[in-house]
Design a protein around this motif. Structure first.
Motif, PDB file in Angstrom:
ATOM      1  N   ASP A 151       0.823  -1.190   0.000  1.00 15.82           N
ATOM      2  CA  ASP A 151       0.000   0.000   0.000  1.00 15.82           C
ATOM      3  C   ASP A 151       0.863   1.248   0.000  1.00 15.82           C
ATOM      4  O   ASP A 151       1.371   1.663   1.030  1.00 15.82           O
ATOM      5  CB  ASP A 151      -0.894  -0.010   1.253  1.00 15.82           C
ATOM      6  N   TYR A 182       0.080   4.134  -0.049  1.00 19.13           N
ATOM      7  CA  TYR A 182      -0.510   5.231   0.698  1.00 19.13           C
ATOM      8  C   TYR A 182      -0.128   5.117   2.164  1.00 19.13           C
ATOM      9  O   TYR A 182       0.069   6.102   2.851  1.00 19.13           O
ATOM     10  CB  TYR A 182      -2.038   5.207   0.566  1.00 19.13           C
ATOM     11  N   ALA A 183      -0.049   3.874   2.651  1.00 18.94           N
ATOM     12  CA  ALA A 183       0.180   3.676   4.070  1.00 18.94           C
ATOM     13  C   ALA A 183       1.657   3.562   4.419  1.00 18.94           C
ATOM     14  O   ALA A 183       2.034   3.716   5.565  1.00 18.94           O
ATOM     15  CB  ALA A 183      -0.548   2.415   4.530  1.00 18.94           C
ATOM     16  N   PRO A 243       3.214  10.775   5.759  1.00 19.92           N
ATOM     17  CA  PRO A 243       2.618  11.923   5.067  1.00 19.92           C
ATOM     18  C   PRO A 243       3.264  13.254   5.428  1.00 19.92           C
ATOM     19  O   PRO A 243       3.082  14.239   4.727  1.00 19.92           O
ATOM     20  CB  PRO A 243       1.158  11.896   5.515  1.00 19.92           C
ATOM     21  N   PRO A 278       3.892  13.164  -0.046  1.00 17.42           N
ATOM     22  CA  PRO A 278       3.279  11.991  -0.688  1.00 17.42           C
ATOM     23  C   PRO A 278       1.859  12.216  -1.207  1.00 17.42           C
ATOM     24  O   PRO A 278       1.485  11.670  -2.243  1.00 17.42           O
ATOM     25  CB  PRO A 278       3.280  10.939   0.427  1.00 17.42           C
ATOM     26  N   HIS A 279       1.069  13.021  -0.500  1.00 11.64           N
ATOM     27  CA  HIS A 279      -0.328  13.137  -0.934  1.00 11.64           C
ATOM     28  C   HIS A 279      -0.460  13.829  -2.286  1.00 11.64           C
ATOM     29  O   HIS A 279      -1.513  13.805  -2.903  1.00 11.64           O
ATOM     30  CB  HIS A 279      -1.157  13.876   0.123  1.00 11.64           C
ATOM     31  N   SER A 289       0.171  10.342  -7.336  1.00 11.75           N
ATOM     32  CA  SER A 289      -0.769   9.257  -7.608  1.00 11.75           C
ATOM     33  C   SER A 289      -0.204   7.953  -7.048  1.00 11.75           C
ATOM     34  O   SER A 289       0.962   7.888  -6.654  1.00 11.75           O
ATOM     35  CB  SER A 289      -0.957   9.119  -9.110  1.00 11.75           C
ATOM     36  N   GLY A 290      -1.022   6.919  -7.019  1.00 11.49           N
ATOM     37  CA  GLY A 290      -0.617   5.628  -6.480  1.00 11.49           C
ATOM     38  C   GLY A 290       0.649   5.089  -7.121  1.00 11.49           C
ATOM     39  O   GLY A 290       1.561   4.624  -6.447  1.00 11.49           O
ATOM     40  N   ARG A 338       3.655   7.060  -6.027  1.00 18.13           N
ATOM     41  CA  ARG A 338       4.015   6.755  -4.646  1.00 18.13           C
ATOM     42  C   ARG A 338       4.776   5.451  -4.565  1.00 18.13           C
ATOM     43  O   ARG A 338       5.711   5.300  -3.789  1.00 18.13           O
ATOM     44  CB  ARG A 338       2.769   6.638  -3.788  1.00 18.13           C
ATOM     45  N   GLN A 339       4.350   4.483  -5.378  1.00 19.13           N
ATOM     46  CA  GLN A 339       5.070   3.220  -5.368  1.00 19.13           C
ATOM     47  C   GLN A 339       6.494   3.434  -5.868  1.00 19.13           C
ATOM     48  O   GLN A 339       7.428   2.803  -5.387  1.00 19.13           O
ATOM     49  CB  GLN A 339       4.311   2.179  -6.207  1.00 19.13           C
TER      50      GLN A 339
END
Lengths: 335, 329
Positions: A109, A111-112, A116, A161-162, A165-166, A169-170
């Motif tokens: 994930d 995002y996690a 942040p 990070p926010h 996009s996904g 972030r990866q």
């Protein structure tokens, strides 16, 4: 490719022997009996230099626990982990931390797994802060370089990070993992949370990085198509056990274990005129707290007979390192 | 000629956020035929879920609002119905199942109570005993082992696959004519996904209901759909029957989607990719929304949004099939 294989034969990068991770499960306040969830139950395998081992199985099969145990992010219950000939299990805090520069992890994930409140630059710098004594400028230079390598625009250095996009972030997570030049990266479902068009970009990036930097991957995924694309060898897990392990081509073309067969036939294929035998397994995955006796798969197996509920099959090598734990695959091979 | 159960015409659902407008669904039209399955496919943010929520009128409003279009169901426009009438249609005529069965079931009631509740609300004059009987019958229909026992269990006691079966049982308990499935198998393991897809197919045969299957997975589409609609950035980019779309995808986005998934049947060194990513709502390209990621884009694509044109009995929204594009160098 040839070189890679030869090196594999000499000394493997990582040897895992009889790895177990049992979690104590809740029992009554007064009860003395202790129950365990055998998340990883007696697993052994090798990872060669620059090799990709795919680890596949359904949720709860222990694949993530295994990946984390190998890095000692969670402490294994027992077993041996030999990394480059050294006993990794014996390392104490400082040494353990130092060895982490050789082995890294990418999480599912994106995002996690990113703080942040830290900028991209700070996130990627963390391994350098812990493991090296580089000056600020040297770090910055290194970070900008690695950002370029993973396809992040260096002008995003000070962003949070926010703002990404996904898929991007990866990429940040990947940059953080490769900056120290590790020899092994555990990739725990790195593309599962991404849209398919972005998934392909990240998979291609991981393959390219491996080609350029030569690290080995322990690639954990529930997606057999992704595993097939990226792996050299594949391990299939079920309820904490290895049920089949083989070179990719052997596993997909000459599948031995009934569970692997059922898994393969369950994947919906994005094409219309493919005729194939469908095996729809009955029932759900049994709870790992209360696994079936004998062969753990027998409750869902379409080939199960009396012996399967009584005796656990051993993982037997049927040639070329193709191992399978099933009472009946021997007959198949001799046929 | 089969008849349409539901006709969606030029549906527009916008979200009004921070003084801006997000056109989540922007002029979408499609039909679902009686007894058929329509697959809606696209990546996150393409508007596929909002389309289905609009039909059910389950949008959070504000900020969401259906600003235009018609949803014709049995000859009547659902958008003209009162809240009371819609409540009657939801569940009775159109039912929906969601991706995450844990969050869509109430954790403090048994699964039996929840199915009975649905029946008591929607079936007039049904007694409690009769409702319980029906609920157990439904659990049996969706192949839950020991239905009498499961009736008294709470959602947390069931596995993900079982919960999704309960959701299906609940959705089908009032014999709806249309079942909307929003990524029903995405949170499930492949072996369980195979079971659920088979179940949906079987129940569709048995009850004659139509199905709208919303998914990001082209494999699921191939498995279950009769017709397909591909969405991108709030618009339909391609519509066709499933056989032809897999045989010959027309839109560059559909082609890209099919090429970028790793396949079990073939070996490639590098996956082909769709470059870039979905544009964000405040940064929509002027012309075709897919243009910045498209390998075939020309000048016309940057400037003009293409119309959804009819081609070989199918529909596609792309300049590539226009004379103008062919003439341009």
């Amino acid at each position: 490719m040839e070189n890679k294989k030869e090196e594999t034969k000499k000394v493997p990068l990582l040897q895992v022997r009889n790895l177990k991770k049992w979690f104590p499960s809740k029992s009554g306040v007064f009860s003395r009996k202790k129950a365990y969830i055998k998340a990883v139950n007696d697993i052994s395998f090798d990872v060669g230099y620059g090799e990709t081992i795919g680890i596949v199985g359904e949720s709860g099969c222990g694949k993530s626990t295994m990946g984390r145990s190998v890095l000692r992010l969670i402490e294994p219950t027992s077993g041996e982990i030999i990394f480059e000939g050294k006993d990794f299990m014996k390392l104490k805090d400082a040494e353990l931390r130092k060895s982490r520069s050789e082995m890294q992890i990418i999480f599912q994930d994106p995002y996690a797994s990113l703080d942040p409140r830290m900028t991209v630059g700070e996130i990627i710098a963390e391994p350098l802060d812990i493991q090296t004594n580089l000056s600020k400028e040297e770090k910055r230079e290194k970070i900008l370089k690695v950002m370029e390598v993973v396809g992040l625009n260096p002008k995003y250095y000070n962003r949070y990070p926010h703002e990404f996009s996904g898929g991007q972030r990866q990429r940040i997570g990947i940059a953080r993992a490769i900056i120290l030049g590790p020899k092994l990266i555990v990739c725990d479902e790195p593309v599962s949370a991404l849209d398919v068009s972005v998934q392909a970009q990240v998979i291609n990036l991981l393959k390219k990085l491996q080609k350029d930097m030569g690290m080995a991957y322990l690639f954990i995924s529930h997606d057999l198509s992704v595993i097939k694309h990226i792996s050299d060898r594949v391990i299939v897990m079920y309820l904490g056990n290895i049920v089949e392990i083989a070179d990719k081509d052997d596993l997909y073309n000459n599948t031995l274990h009934p569970y692997t067969k059922a898994l393969l036939s369950s994947i919906p294929i994005a094409a219309r005129n493919v005729k194939r035998e469908k095996i729809i397994m009955e029932g759900d995955l049994p709870s790992p707290a209360n696994p079936p006796s004998g062969c753990v798969f027998h409750t869902r197996c379409y080939m199960a007979q009396d012996i399967c509920s009584k005796e656990a099959p051993k993982l037997v090598d049927y040639g070329n390192g193709h191992k399978c734990a099933c009472h009946f695959c021997k007959n198949k091979v001799t046929e | 000629m089969s008849e349409n159960l539901i006709e969606v015409k030029d549906l527009r659902t916008y979200f009004f956020i921070d003084g801006g407008v997000v056109k989540a669904v922007d002029g979408v039209s499609f039909n679902v035929e009686r007894g058929k399955t329509l697959g809606i496919v696209g990546e996150s943010g393409c508007g596929k879920s909002i389309t289905s929520l609009s039909i059910m009128q389950l949008l959070e409003s504000p900020p969401g609002k259906i600003v235009g279009g018609e949803i014709i169901y049995n000859g009547e426009n659902l958008l003209n119905k009162t809240k009371e009438e819609m409540r009657h249609i939801r569940g009775n005529k159109i039912a929906m199942i969601f991706q995450e069965p844990m969050t869509s079931l109430n954790p403090v009631f048994t699964v039996g109570q929840q199915i009975v509740e649905a029946l008591l609300i929607h079936e007039e004059g049904i007694t409690k005993e009769k409702a319980k009987e029906r609920a157990i019958e439904m659990l049996k229909l969706v192949k839950i082992p020991l239905p009498e026992k499961r009736f008294n269990e709470y959602p947390h006691q069931l596995s993900g696959g079982m919960r999704q079966r309960v959701m299906i049982a609940m959705a089908l308990s009032c014999n709806p004519e249309l079942l909307i499935c929003d990524e029903p198998t995405t949170a499930l393991d492949v072996t369980i996904q195979a079971q659920i897809l088979e179940l949906i197919n079987e129940l569709k045969e048995k009850t004659g209901a139509s199905v709208m299957m919303i998914t990001h997975d082209l494999g699921v589409i191939a498995e279950i759909a009769d017709d397909v609609m591909v969405m991108y950035a709030g618009k339909v980019v391609e519509q066709a029957d499933t056989d032809s779309i897999f045989e010959k995808p027309l839109h560059p986005y559909t082609i890209g989607l099919m090429n970028c998934i790793p396949k079990l049947t073939e070996e490639v060194e590098e996956l082909s990719v769709i470059k870039g990513m979905v544009p964000s709502y405040d940064d929509m390209p002027k012309g075709c929304a897919f243009c910045p990621r498209c390998d075939y884009a020309k000048k016309i694509c940057e400037e003009e949004m293409p119309e959804l044109i009819e081609l070989e009995g199918r529909k596609v929204r792309c300049h590539m099939y226009s004379e103008k594009w062919k003439e341009e160098n």
